[in-house]
Design an enzyme around this catalytic site. Structure first.
Site, PDB file in Angstrom:
ATOM      1  N   CYS A   1      44.119  78.160 -17.765  1.00  0.00           N
ATOM      2  CA  CYS A   1      45.078  79.093 -17.162  1.00  0.00           C
ATOM      3  C   CYS A   1      44.677  80.513 -17.513  1.00  0.00           C
ATOM      4  O   CYS A   1      43.849  80.730 -18.395  1.00  0.00           O
ATOM      5  CB  CYS A   1      46.494  78.807 -17.664  1.00  0.00           C
ATOM      6  SG  CYS A   1      47.756  79.554 -16.599  1.00  0.00           S
TER       7      CYS A   1
ATOM      8  N   CYS B   1      47.163  83.043 -18.062  1.00  0.00           N
ATOM      9  CA  CYS B   1      48.249  83.873 -18.621  1.00  0.00           C
ATOM     10  C   CYS B   1      48.004  84.369 -20.044  1.00  0.00           C
ATOM     11  O   CYS B   1      48.458  85.449 -20.403  1.00  0.00           O
ATOM     12  CB  CYS B   1      49.602  83.173 -18.491  1.00  0.00           C
ATOM     13  SG  CYS B   1      49.691  81.575 -19.311  1.00  0.00           S
TER      14      CYS B   1
ATOM     15  N   LYS C   1      55.159  71.222 -12.395  1.00  0.00           N
ATOM     16  CA  LYS C   1      55.551  72.115 -13.478  1.00  0.00           C
ATOM     17  C   LYS C   1      56.646  73.038 -12.970  1.00  0.00           C
ATOM     18  O   LYS C   1      56.443  73.789 -12.011  1.00  0.00           O
ATOM     19  CB  LYS C   1      54.337  72.917 -13.940  1.00  0.00           C
ATOM     20  CG  LYS C   1      54.659  73.970 -14.995  1.00  0.00           C
ATOM     21  CD  LYS C   1      53.400  74.621 -15.509  1.00  0.00           C
ATOM     22  CE  LYS C   1      53.720  75.737 -16.474  1.00  0.00           C
ATOM     23  NZ  LYS C   1      52.501  76.331 -17.030  1.00  0.00           N
TER      24      LYS C   1
ATOM     25  N   LYS D   1      56.390  68.457 -16.249  1.00  0.00           N
ATOM     26  CA  LYS D   1      56.700  69.415 -17.307  1.00  0.00           C
ATOM     27  C   LYS D   1      57.868  70.282 -16.900  1.00  0.00           C
ATOM     28  O   LYS D   1      57.843  70.793 -15.770  1.00  0.00           O
ATOM     29  CB  LYS D   1      55.456  70.273 -17.528  1.00  0.00           C
ATOM     30  CG  LYS D   1      55.629  71.347 -18.561  1.00  0.00           C
ATOM     31  CD  LYS D   1      54.405  72.205 -18.621  1.00  0.00           C
ATOM     32  CE  LYS D   1      54.709  73.403 -19.494  1.00  0.00           C
ATOM     33  NZ  LYS D   1      53.616  74.318 -19.543  1.00  0.00           N
TER      34      LYS D   1
ATOM     35  N   SER E   1      57.892  73.565 -25.600  1.00  0.00           N
ATOM     36  CA  SER E   1      58.275  74.313 -26.801  1.00  0.00           C
ATOM     37  C   SER E   1      59.783  74.414 -26.984  1.00  0.00           C
ATOM     38  O   SER E   1      60.301  74.206 -28.082  1.00  0.00           O
ATOM     39  CB  SER E   1      57.639  75.700 -26.763  1.00  0.00           C
ATOM     40  OG  SER E   1      58.012  76.399 -25.588  1.00  0.00           O
TER      41      SER E   1
HETATM   42  C1  PBG Z   1      50.525  78.376 -19.395  1.00  0.00           C
HETATM   43  C2  PBG Z   1      51.383  77.377 -20.027  1.00  0.00           C
HETATM   44  C3  PBG Z   1      52.735  77.469 -20.393  1.00  0.00           C
HETATM   45  C4  PBG Z   1      53.021  76.298 -21.076  1.00  0.00           C
HETATM   46  C5  PBG Z   1      51.876  75.524 -21.091  1.00  0.00           C
HETATM   47  N1  PBG Z   1      50.871  76.193 -20.413  1.00  0.00           N
HETATM   48  C6  PBG Z   1      53.701  78.569 -20.275  1.00  0.00           C
HETATM   49  C7  PBG Z   1      54.199  79.028 -18.982  1.00  0.00           C
HETATM   50  O1  PBG Z   1      53.945  78.472 -17.924  1.00  0.00           O
HETATM   51  O2  PBG Z   1      54.879  80.053 -19.013  1.00  0.00           O
HETATM   52  C8  PBG Z   1      54.345  75.975 -21.698  1.00  0.00           C
HETATM   53  C9  PBG Z   1      54.315  75.003 -22.807  1.00  0.00           C
HETATM   54  C10 PBG Z   1      55.503  74.977 -23.676  1.00  0.00           C
HETATM   55  O3  PBG Z   1      56.526  75.641 -23.446  1.00  0.00           O
HETATM   56  O4  PBG Z   1      55.429  74.232 -24.646  1.00  0.00           O
HETATM   57  N2  PBG Z   1      50.522  78.416 -18.021  1.00  0.00           N
END
Ligand code: PBG
Length: 322
Positions: free
Chosen positions: A120, A122, A195, A248, A274
């Site tokens: 990713c 980000c 997701k 997710k 998380s």
């Molecule tokens: C990055 C990503 C994210 C998570 C996993 N990969 C964050 C998001 O999309 O903002 C979240 C994982 C978690 O909250 O444990 N794209």
């Protein structure tokens, strides 16, 4: 059909019988350990919003993998915090980037460890979005070749599986093509297929330093109200070449996990994210919940249909399962 008092379901619930009639089983081999590697650090740093979790320097990440392997945990998903961020996230495909270096070190010491890399942008972009931007727009098609480059750089470093999480349309196909033309036909893709734009990711954004500067992720992550759309996303990703699919978050989306399991014959992962971790840890810290709920939650995610669970509870769960 027999009825009470001939039929008594409690007969099979006697303490020595219960165990052999379990419909699902949870073992350390079902769990994937998330590892945050931060190349700016000299020593491990606690993540405030995720009690008991740390960002690790590269060498500590290798030691962490070793400790987990000793507990029977076999797979890891790596997230990187780079020292350099720019508009295009170029450090994400740097040959000597934080993830590439970490993967090489882990695989050199522990060739049998299953190393999965999050693909990713980000964590690597100054704006914190999962794609390249123009103004406040997140550009889909311009992001795809970059994702391909990142995946190839991870495969070159020795990643066993690449896991695109950015929810760009066509990302799985673009990554498959890039991997194949670089000679990595045998590297599987685990796609974050369904997701959701969830509020449960906020602790992760501190952990991976991936908060965004403007807007939100609703233009690419899924609307929480939709279930049928998840099936379309998954179906498309499978068509594009996903070897493993993911739902997710996990706990608020058990219905989606079950639907995906019933519909598709592809290995299914669920990400116990998380926020799901932090709320449980907070309640346990306060004494409001007993730590046994962690097992209950992970069993529930498995019972819903997940083959694999990415979870921050992996290590403590593996310790308890021993
Ligand atoms: C990055 C990503 C994210 C998570 C996993 N990969 C964050 C998001 O999309 O903002 C979240 C994982 C978690 O909250 O444990 N794209």
């Amino acid at each position: 059909m027999a009825e009470f008092p001939k039929l008594r379901l409690r007969r099979l619930r006697k303490s020595n019988l219960r165990k052999i009639f379990r419909e699902v089983r949870l073992g350390p081999e079902n769990l994937i350990v998330p590892v945050f590697v931060d190349e700016n650090l000299k020593e491990r740093k606690p993540i405030e919003s995720m009690p008991g979790y740390f960002r690790l320097p590269v060498d500590d990440a290798v030691r962490e993998v070793e400790g987990c392997l000793d507990l029977g945990l076999e797979s890891f998903i790596l997230f990187g915090v780079p020292s350099h961020k720019d508009e295009f996230g170029t450090s994400a495909h740097d040959r000597d980037g934080v993830i590439q270096r970490t993967v090489r070190k882990i695989k050199a010491e522990f060739p049998d460890a299953v190393v999965i890399t999050d693909v990713c942008l980000c964590e690597y972009t100054t704006h914190g979005h999962c794609g390249v931007v123009s103004g406040e727009e997140i550009l889909n098609d311009d992001t795809l070749p970059i994702l391909g480059r990142i995946a190839v750089s991870h495969a070159e470093a020795g990643a066993d599986i690449v896991a695109p999480s950015g929810m760009m349309d066509g990302m799985v196909g673009a990554i498959r093509k890039a991997l194949d033309s670089a000679g990595f036909e045998t590297v599987p893709i685990m796609s974050y297929a369904a997701k959701y734009a969830s509020g449960f990711y906020s602790p992760f954004r501190e952990a991976a330093e991936s908060g965004y500067r403007f807007g939100d992720r609703k233009g690419y992550q899924m609307d929480i109200h939709n279930a049928r759309e998840a099936l379309r996303e998954i179906e498309l990703d499978i068509k594009e070449g996903a070897d493993v699919i993911m739902v997710k978050p996990a706990l608020p989306y058990l219905d989606i996990i079950r639907m995906a399991k019933d519909r598709f014959n592809v290995p299914l992962a669920a990400y116990n994210v998380s926020g799901e971790y932090s709320m449980i840890k907070a309640a346990i810290e306060k004494g409001w919940l007993n730590g046994d709920v962690i097992y209950e939650i992970l069993v529930a995610i498995k019972r819903a249909g997940a083959d694999l669970i990415i979870t921050y509870h992996a290590k403590e769960m593996a310790e308890k399962l021993q």
